[in-house]
Design a protein around this motif. Structure first.
Motif, PDB file in Angstrom:
ATOM      1  N   GLN A 203      21.093   1.659  56.086  1.00 17.18           N
ATOM      2  CA  GLN A 203      19.901   1.328  55.839  1.00 17.18           C
ATOM      3  C   GLN A 203      19.690   2.262  54.352  1.00 17.18           C
ATOM      4  N   LYS A 204      20.268   3.194  54.236  1.00 16.02           N
ATOM      5  CA  LYS A 204      20.337   4.317  53.115  1.00 16.02           C
ATOM      6  C   LYS A 204      20.926   3.197  51.857  1.00 16.02           C
ATOM      7  N   ILE A 205      22.064   2.650  52.044  1.00 17.54           N
ATOM      8  CA  ILE A 205      22.779   1.931  50.917  1.00 17.54           C
ATOM      9  C   ILE A 205      21.591   0.659  50.578  1.00 17.54           C
ATOM     10  N   LYS A 206      21.103   0.151  51.535  1.00 14.54           N
ATOM     11  CA  LYS A 206      20.046  -0.950  51.118  1.00 14.54           C
ATOM     12  C   LYS A 206      18.697  -0.400  50.515  1.00 14.54           C
ATOM     13  N   SER A 207      18.289   0.882  50.800  1.00 18.28           N
ATOM     14  CA  SER A 207      17.362   1.283  50.041  1.00 18.28           C
ATOM     15  C   SER A 207      17.320   1.684  48.793  1.00 18.28           C
ATOM     16  N   ILE A 208      18.672   2.044  48.645  1.00 16.50           N
ATOM     17  CA  ILE A 208      18.986   2.525  47.265  1.00 16.50           C
ATOM     18  C   ILE A 208      19.131   1.511  46.154  1.00 16.50           C
ATOM     19  N   TYR A 209      19.281   0.330  46.642  1.00 15.93           N
ATOM     20  CA  TYR A 209      19.275  -0.882  45.743  1.00 15.93           C
ATOM     21  C   TYR A 209      18.188  -1.049  44.635  1.00 15.93           C
ATOM     22  N   ALA A 210      16.930  -0.634  45.502  1.00 17.48           N
ATOM     23  CA  ALA A 210      15.626  -0.769  44.759  1.00 17.48           C
ATOM     24  C   ALA A 210      15.736  -0.003  43.365  1.00 17.48           C
ATOM     25  N   TYR A 211      16.569   1.229  43.450  1.00 15.40           N
ATOM     26  CA  TYR A 211      16.505   2.063  42.213  1.00 15.40           C
ATOM     27  C   TYR A 211      17.421   1.764  41.284  1.00 15.40           C
ATOM     28  N   VAL A 212      18.629   1.292  41.725  1.00 12.74           N
ATOM     29  CA  VAL A 212      19.642   0.948  40.861  1.00 12.74           C
ATOM     30  C   VAL A 212      19.781  -0.349  40.348  1.00 12.74           C
ATOM     31  N   ALA A 213      19.062  -1.317  40.805  1.00 10.58           N
ATOM     32  CA  ALA A 213      19.313  -2.720  40.194  1.00 10.58           C
ATOM     33  C   ALA A 213      19.168  -3.077  39.108  1.00 10.58           C
ATOM     34  N   GLY A 214      20.140  -3.584  38.256  1.00 14.19           N
ATOM     35  CA  GLY A 214      20.062  -3.758  36.823  1.00 14.19           C
ATOM     36  C   GLY A 214      20.382  -2.733  36.133  1.00 14.19           C
ATOM     37  N   THR A 215      20.615  -1.516  36.511  1.00 16.13           N
ATOM     38  CA  THR A 215      21.302  -0.430  35.692  1.00 16.13           C
ATOM     39  C   THR A 215      22.722   0.067  35.818  1.00 16.13           C
ATOM     40  N   ASP A 216      23.203   0.699  34.982  1.00 15.66           N
ATOM     41  CA  ASP A 216      24.415   0.985  34.835  1.00 15.66           C
ATOM     42  C   ASP A 216      25.220   1.747  35.919  1.00 15.66           C
ATOM     43  N   MET A 217      24.248   2.370  36.944  1.00 16.52           N
ATOM     44  CA  MET A 217      24.499   3.201  38.110  1.00 16.52           C
ATOM     45  C   MET A 217      24.999   2.000  39.267  1.00 16.52           C
ATOM     46  N   MET A 218      24.686   0.758  39.268  1.00 24.04           N
ATOM     47  CA  MET A 218      24.740  -0.038  40.286  1.00 24.04           C
ATOM     48  C   MET A 218      26.112  -0.247  40.778  1.00 24.04           C
ATOM     49  N   GLY A 219      27.352  -0.271  39.749  1.00 22.26           N
ATOM     50  CA  GLY A 219      28.491  -0.584  40.087  1.00 22.26           C
ATOM     51  C   GLY A 219      29.124   0.700  40.925  1.00 22.26           C
ATOM     52  N   LYS A 220      28.451   2.188  40.313  1.00 23.49           N
ATOM     53  CA  LYS A 220      29.095   3.105  40.988  1.00 23.49           C
ATOM     54  C   LYS A 220      28.390   3.357  42.554  1.00 23.49           C
ATOM     55  N   THR A 221      27.102   3.013  42.650  1.00 23.22           N
ATOM     56  CA  THR A 221      26.625   2.900  44.096  1.00 23.22           C
ATOM     57  C   THR A 221      27.326   2.054  45.197  1.00 23.22           C
ATOM     58  N   VAL A 222      27.810   1.074  44.449  1.00 22.37           N
ATOM     59  CA  VAL A 222      28.441   0.195  45.457  1.00 22.37           C
ATOM     60  C   VAL A 222      29.929   0.541  45.826  1.00 22.37           C
ATOM     61  N   VAL A 223      30.504   1.415  44.904  1.00 16.75           N
ATOM     62  CA  VAL A 223      31.591   2.225  45.396  1.00 16.75           C
ATOM     63  C   VAL A 223      31.236   3.442  46.414  1.00 16.75           C
ATOM     64  N   MET A 224      30.193   3.989  46.126  1.00 15.68           N
ATOM     65  CA  MET A 224      29.647   5.276  46.884  1.00 15.68           C
ATOM     66  C   MET A 224      29.172   4.698  48.291  1.00 15.68           C
ATOM     67  N   GLY A 225      28.614   3.757  48.440  1.00 16.76           N
ATOM     68  CA  GLY A 225      28.140   2.971  49.692  1.00 16.76           C
ATOM     69  C   GLY A 225      29.293   2.618  50.197  1.00 16.76           C
ATOM     70  N   ALA A 226      30.020   1.827  49.691  1.00 19.04           N
ATOM     71  CA  ALA A 226      31.506   1.684  50.467  1.00 19.04           C
ATOM     72  C   ALA A 226      32.363   2.831  51.164  1.00 19.04           C
ATOM     73  N   LEU A 227      32.457   3.815  50.194  1.00 21.72           N
ATOM     74  CA  LEU A 227      32.872   4.858  50.637  1.00 21.72           C
ATOM     75  C   LEU A 227      32.132   5.494  52.171  1.00 21.72           C
ATOM     76  N   SER A 228      30.889   5.407  51.928  1.00 24.05           N
ATOM     77  CA  SER A 228      30.101   6.131  53.182  1.00 24.05           C
ATOM     78  C   SER A 228      30.307   5.151  54.428  1.00 24.05           C
ATOM     79  N   LEU A 229      30.304   3.905  54.345  1.00 22.83           N
ATOM     80  CA  LEU A 229      30.708   3.039  55.586  1.00 22.83           C
ATOM     81  C   LEU A 229      32.457   3.123  55.819  1.00 22.83           C
ATOM     82  N   TYR A 230      33.132   3.142  55.005  1.00 23.27           N
ATOM     83  CA  TYR A 230      34.480   3.499  55.165  1.00 23.27           C
ATOM     84  C   TYR A 230      34.710   4.781  56.036  1.00 23.27           C
ATOM     85  N   LEU A 231      33.945   5.860  55.957  1.00 18.51           N
ATOM     86  CA  LEU A 231      34.264   7.149  56.482  1.00 18.51           C
ATOM     87  C   LEU A 231      33.579   6.849  57.862  1.00 18.51           C
TER      88      LEU A 231
END
Length: 249
Positions: A203-231
Motif C-alpha cells: 500500500q505504501k508503494i502504491k501511495s508513493i506513485y502519486a508523488y513521483v509520477a513523471g519525475t526523476d525519482m520514479m526509477g529510484k522509487t521502483v527500486v526501493m519498492g522492489a527492495l522493500s517487498l524483496y525483504l
C-alpha cells in the motif's frame, strides 16, 4: 522496509470528462509502475535463488560449505555484506542515480544468494521448494490485499517495524539461551510480522506513485519498492522454513 516516506493519499481530480481522463491515465501509469516494482522484486528473488543453488552445489564440497562453515573471516564478510547494500540504498538513495540504485539492487541480490546458500546445506531441496511456493502464495495474497484494500494500513507501520526490531533482539538473546520454545515463538512471530509488512509495504508503494509520477525519482522509487517487498518475501520465507524445512541430518 526501506527508509523512505510513507504517504497515504491520491492525486486530486478536476471534474467531469477531464477528471475521467486524468483518472484513466493515472491508473494506467500506476499499473505500469507497480508491474515494474514486482518485476524487479521477482527478478531479485530469482537471482538470489540461482546464486544460492550454484554456490551450494556439491554439498559438503561446495564453495558455500568451505566459506560459510570453514571460511574464517570471509564467512562474516559474506554474511554481513547484504546489510551494507541495504544501508547504502536506504540512506543514500537521494544521492544515487537510478542506474546506480539498480546496480546496487542486483549486487545485493547476488550477495544475498551467497549468504543464503547455507540453507541448501541445512535443509532438503524438497522442503525448500515447498516452503518457497507456500511463501509465494502467501505473498501474492497479502500483496493483493495491500493493493486493493480501502483501509489505511499506515497506522500499523510503526507497530510492525517496532515488532521487527524486538524480534531481532529476541533472536540475538536466543543465540545464548538456545531455547527451542523461544525459537518456535520467534519463527511464528516473524512470519506474522513480515506477512503484515507485505500488505503495508504494498500500500505504501502504491501511495508513493502519486508523488513521483513523471519525475526523476520514479526509477529510484521502483527500486526501493522492489527492495522493500524483496525483504518481506525473503524474511517470511526464512521464518517459514524454520517450521517447514526438513533437516538434511
Amino acid at each position: 522496509m526501506a527508509n523512505w516516506s510513507d504517504p497515504r493519499t491520491t492525486p486530486s481530480g478536476l471534474g467531469g470528462a477531464a477528471a475521467g481522463a486524468q483518472d484513466v491515465a493515472f491508473d494506467a501509469g500506476l499499473r505500469s509502475y507497480m508491474l515494474s516494482v514486482y518485476n524487479y522484486m521477482a527478478s531479485g528473488v530469482l537471482l538470489t535463488g540461482l546464486v544460492a543453488m550454484a554456490f551450494a552445489w556439491g554439498g559438503a564440497d561446495s564453495m558455500a560449505a568451505k566459506i560459510l562453515i570453514n571460511g574464517g573471516i570471509l564467512r562474516y564478510v559474506v554474511m554481513f555484506a547484504p546489510l551494507i547494500f541495504v544501508m547504502v540504498l536506504s540512506f543514500g538513495i537521494n544521492r544515487l542515480s537510478t542506474a546506480q540504485a539498480q546496480g546496487l539492487f542486483w549486487a545485493y541480490a547476488v550477495t544475498m544468494g551467497l549468504s543464503l546458500s547455507s540453507i541448501f546445506l541445512m535443509y532438503t531441496g524438497a522442503s525448500i521448494a515447498q516452503t518457497f511456493f507456500a511463501t509465494a502464495a502467501a505473498f501474492a495474497g497479502l500483496s493483493l490485499y495491500g493493493y486493493t484494500t480501502k483501509k489505511d494500513l499506515s497506522g500499523f507501520g510503526t507497530f510492525l517495524i517496532m515488532g521487527v526490531v524486538g524480534l531481532f533482539v529476541a533472536m540475538l538473546i536466543n543465540i545464548f539461551l538456545k531455547s527451542t520454545v523461544m525459537d518456535l515463538a520467534i519463527s511464528a512471530i516473524g512470519v506474522l510480522l513480515f506477512a503484515g509488512l507485505t500488505a503495508y509495504d504494498t500500500q505504501k508503494i502504491k501511495s508513493i506513485y502519486a508523488y513521483v509520477a513523471g519525475t526523476d525519482m520514479m526509477g529510484k522509487t521502483v527500486v526501493m519498492g522492489a527492495l522493500s517487498l524483496y525483504l518481506d518475501f525473503i524474511n517470511m520465507f526464512l521464518f517459514l522454513l524454520r517450521f517447514m524445512g526438513s533437516s538434511r541430518n
